[in-house]
Write an enzyme that holds these catalytic residues in place. Structure first.
Site, PDB file in Angstrom:
ATOM      1  N   ASP A  14       0.816  -1.224   0.000  1.00  0.00           N
ATOM      2  CA  ASP A  14       0.000   0.000   0.000  1.00  0.00           C
ATOM      3  C   ASP A  14       0.845   1.268   0.000  1.00  0.00           C
ATOM      4  O   ASP A  14       0.686   2.128  -0.852  1.00  0.00           O
ATOM      5  CB  ASP A  14      -0.900   0.057   1.248  1.00  0.00           C
ATOM      6  CG  ASP A  14      -2.158  -0.787   1.086  1.00  0.00           C
ATOM      7  OD1 ASP A  14      -2.432  -1.233  -0.048  1.00  0.00           O
ATOM      8  OD2 ASP A  14      -2.846  -0.991   2.101  1.00  0.00           O
ATOM      9  N   ARG A  93       0.005   5.858  16.799  1.00  0.00           N
ATOM     10  CA  ARG A  93      -0.357   6.882  15.795  1.00  0.00           C
ATOM     11  C   ARG A  93       0.027   8.298  16.185  1.00  0.00           C
ATOM     12  O   ARG A  93       0.568   9.032  15.363  1.00  0.00           O
ATOM     13  CB  ARG A  93      -1.854   6.809  15.459  1.00  0.00           C
ATOM     14  CG  ARG A  93      -2.332   5.438  15.000  1.00  0.00           C
ATOM     15  CD  ARG A  93      -1.507   4.885  13.885  1.00  0.00           C
ATOM     16  NE  ARG A  93      -1.945   3.553  13.497  1.00  0.00           N
ATOM     17  CZ  ARG A  93      -1.150   2.616  12.990  1.00  0.00           C
ATOM     18  NH1 ARG A  93       0.136   2.860  12.807  1.00  0.00           N
ATOM     19  NH2 ARG A  93      -1.628   1.446  12.654  1.00  0.00           N
ATOM     20  N   ASP A 122      -7.574   4.645  12.361  1.00  0.00           N
ATOM     21  CA  ASP A 122      -6.240   5.238  12.231  1.00  0.00           C
ATOM     22  C   ASP A 122      -6.241   6.568  11.489  1.00  0.00           C
ATOM     23  O   ASP A 122      -5.482   7.473  11.832  1.00  0.00           O
ATOM     24  CB  ASP A 122      -5.282   4.243  11.559  1.00  0.00           C
ATOM     25  CG  ASP A 122      -4.926   3.096  12.485  1.00  0.00           C
ATOM     26  OD1 ASP A 122      -4.940   3.319  13.715  1.00  0.00           O
ATOM     27  OD2 ASP A 122      -4.623   1.997  12.003  1.00  0.00           O
ATOM     28  N   SER A 174      -3.688  -9.137   8.059  1.00  0.00           N
ATOM     29  CA  SER A 174      -2.989  -7.855   8.096  1.00  0.00           C
ATOM     30  C   SER A 174      -2.541  -7.625   9.535  1.00  0.00           C
ATOM     31  O   SER A 174      -3.272  -7.899  10.487  1.00  0.00           O
ATOM     32  CB  SER A 174      -3.920  -6.748   7.584  1.00  0.00           C
ATOM     33  OG  SER A 174      -4.138  -5.788   8.594  1.00  0.00           O
TER      34      SER A 174
HETATM   35  N1  ARG Z   1      -8.886  -1.907  15.746  1.00  0.00           N
HETATM   36  C1  ARG Z   1      -7.617  -1.538  16.286  1.00  0.00           C
HETATM   37  C2  ARG Z   1      -7.547  -0.068  16.498  1.00  0.00           C
HETATM   38  O1  ARG Z   1      -8.303   0.647  15.919  1.00  0.00           O
HETATM   39  C3  ARG Z   1      -6.468  -2.060  15.451  1.00  0.00           C
HETATM   40  C4  ARG Z   1      -6.168  -1.325  14.218  1.00  0.00           C
HETATM   41  C5  ARG Z   1      -5.068  -1.967  13.472  1.00  0.00           C
HETATM   42  N2  ARG Z   1      -4.587  -1.103  12.465  1.00  0.00           N
HETATM   43  C6  ARG Z   1      -4.233  -1.497  11.290  1.00  0.00           C
HETATM   44  N3  ARG Z   1      -3.809  -0.598  10.452  1.00  0.00           N
HETATM   45  N4  ARG Z   1      -4.300  -2.739  10.929  1.00  0.00           N
HETATM   46  O2  ARG Z   1      -6.752   0.406  17.265  1.00  0.00           O
END
Ligand code: ARG
Length: 398
Positions: A14, A93, A122, A174
């Site tokens: 990506d 983040r 995110d 992922s």
């Molecule tokens: N659901 C979790 C969160 O929002 C995990 C997110 C994982 N992020 C990712 N880019 N795969 O914190």
């Protein structure tokens, strides 16, 4: 505006396609890759970024800063989103955003970019963090707007543009991993009724494959900071967290399987591993329960833990609210000096012993043996006064 952009770059498909896609639209792309303890070799990142079309690739080891400034405050807050999720992705983040903004200022970029989709948390965490730190920066999120509808289409575009696509037999999952754990998503995990397959996990073994003998593990704290495991002192916090992941993960401790409410309104099935995170959260709470008076401890449970988890989950790290909750937690941290002993065995990992320098546990008061110093007669008057409202209500009802 200069068309220069700093992109949060993982080196995966990506973000590599994003480099090219932005370059095609006239941007000068500078990539930023952080080592937050994802356990990946980053030596080929620069070459990858440049092959995709970046003019510069910055690689930054921020493990210690991540451990000290992000994982520790979360541990001190006792925060678990929806009482289950130790917030590992949500935690990285804001730090990555901060680094993107700093780099953008340094190289004179008016834009930052990230690879998050339009249906996740995110994007919100990146953008809220970036704008809190610099409200004038433009944020680009190519995945939200580009034309590709599948991984296959991205691969085709990558191949057409000479971006190397690693043809390893990929797992159908992922991953987002850092020191605080790993989030595992997609593929077969999208069926919430189906048990996760063993090949999904990276930090933990299954209970049935864990050692047949239990192991004890003692974590030592000084003024709110974990400083040692089993008597071995650590000078680097990230290393302590790293080792804890290994020590607890090999006993199958640290798995979470849950349905989670995302900020954007979607329910998702999430699988996490956070051996170190869960142990440290439990250990810290254990010392708190010994050294805090009842009023402060109960206040913490009801008014800090849950709000803090929402603040972090919802992308509000750089807010006055988070800073103020931290001030409360930092004041308590001064009292957190002591040791917590865990027993680890086939997925089980609970506290079996604790001691604290400022412990309020007084054996003479708690004991049922003859050296008891509690004034039992005072119990009668206390109970009478305490029960008064219910007694009156009982009389009225009668
Ligand atoms: N659901 C979790 C969160 O929002 C995990 C997110 C994982 N992020 C990712 N880019 N795969 O914190």
């Amino acid at each position: 505006m200069s068309k220069r952009v700093v992109l949060a770059y993982s080196g995966g498909l990506d973000t590599s396609v994003i480099v090219r896609w932005l370059a095609d639209r006239g941007f000068e792309v500078i990539t930023y890759t952080a080592d937050v303890g994802q356990g990946e070799e980053l030596s080929e990142i620069e070459e990858k970024a440049k092959m995709a079309g970046a003019v510069e690739a910055v690689i930054d080891d921020i493990k210690e800063e991540f451990a000290r400034e992000y994982c520790m405050p979360l541990m001190r807050a006792g925060a678990l989103y929806e009482d289950k999720y130790p917030l590992l992705s949500a935690l990285s983040r804001p730090l990555i955003s901060k680094k993107l903004v700093e780099l953008a200022h340094k190289v004179g970029a008016d834009y930052v970019a990230h690879g998050s989709t339009g249906k996740g948390n995110d994007q919100v965490r990146f953008e809220a963090s970036v704008w809190a730190l610099d409200p004038d920066i433009e944020v680009l999120a190519p995945v939200r707007e580009w034309e590709f509808k599948s991984r296959e289409e991205e691969i085709e575009y990558a191949q057409k543009h000479g971006i190397p696509v690693v043809a390893t037999k990929e797992k159908p999952y992922s991953y987002d991993r850092n020191l605080w754990g790993v989030a595992i998503e997609s593929g077969p995990l999208e069926d919430p009724a189906a048990e996760p397959q063993e090949d999904a996990f990276v930090l933990t073994v299954s209970p049935e494959n864990a050692p047949d003998t239990p192991e004890y593990l003692e974590i030592e704290f000084e003024r709110g900071v974990p400083v040692g495991i089993n008597g071995n002192r650590y000078s680097e916090l990230w290393k302590l967290v790293w080792d804890l992941n290994e020590m607890a993960g090999k006993h199958g401790f640290g798995r979470i399987d849950m349905i989670e409410n995302r900020l954007v309104g979607i329910k998702s099935r999430e699988v996490y591993e956070s051996p170190a995170g869960l142990l440290l959260l439990k250990a810290y709470d254990e010392i708190e329960s010994m050294v805090l008076d009842r009023f402060t401890y109960h206040y913490k449970i009801t008014h800090v833990r849950h709000p803090y988890s929402e603040v972090v989950y919802n992308g509000l790290w750089f807010s006055t609210l988070r800073e103020s909750l931290d001030a409360f937690n930092d004041n308590i941290a001064k009292l957190i000096t002591g040791k917590v002993k865990f027993k680890l065995y086939k997925g089980y990992g609970d506290v079996v012993g604790r001691s604290a320098e400022k412990s309020m546990y007084i054996e003479d008061l708690a004991t049922y043996s003859p050296h008891d110093s509690f004034d039992h007669k005072a119990g009668a008057a206390f109970t009478k006064v305490w029960s008064l409202p219910l007694k009156v209500a009982g009389r009225v009802r009668k």
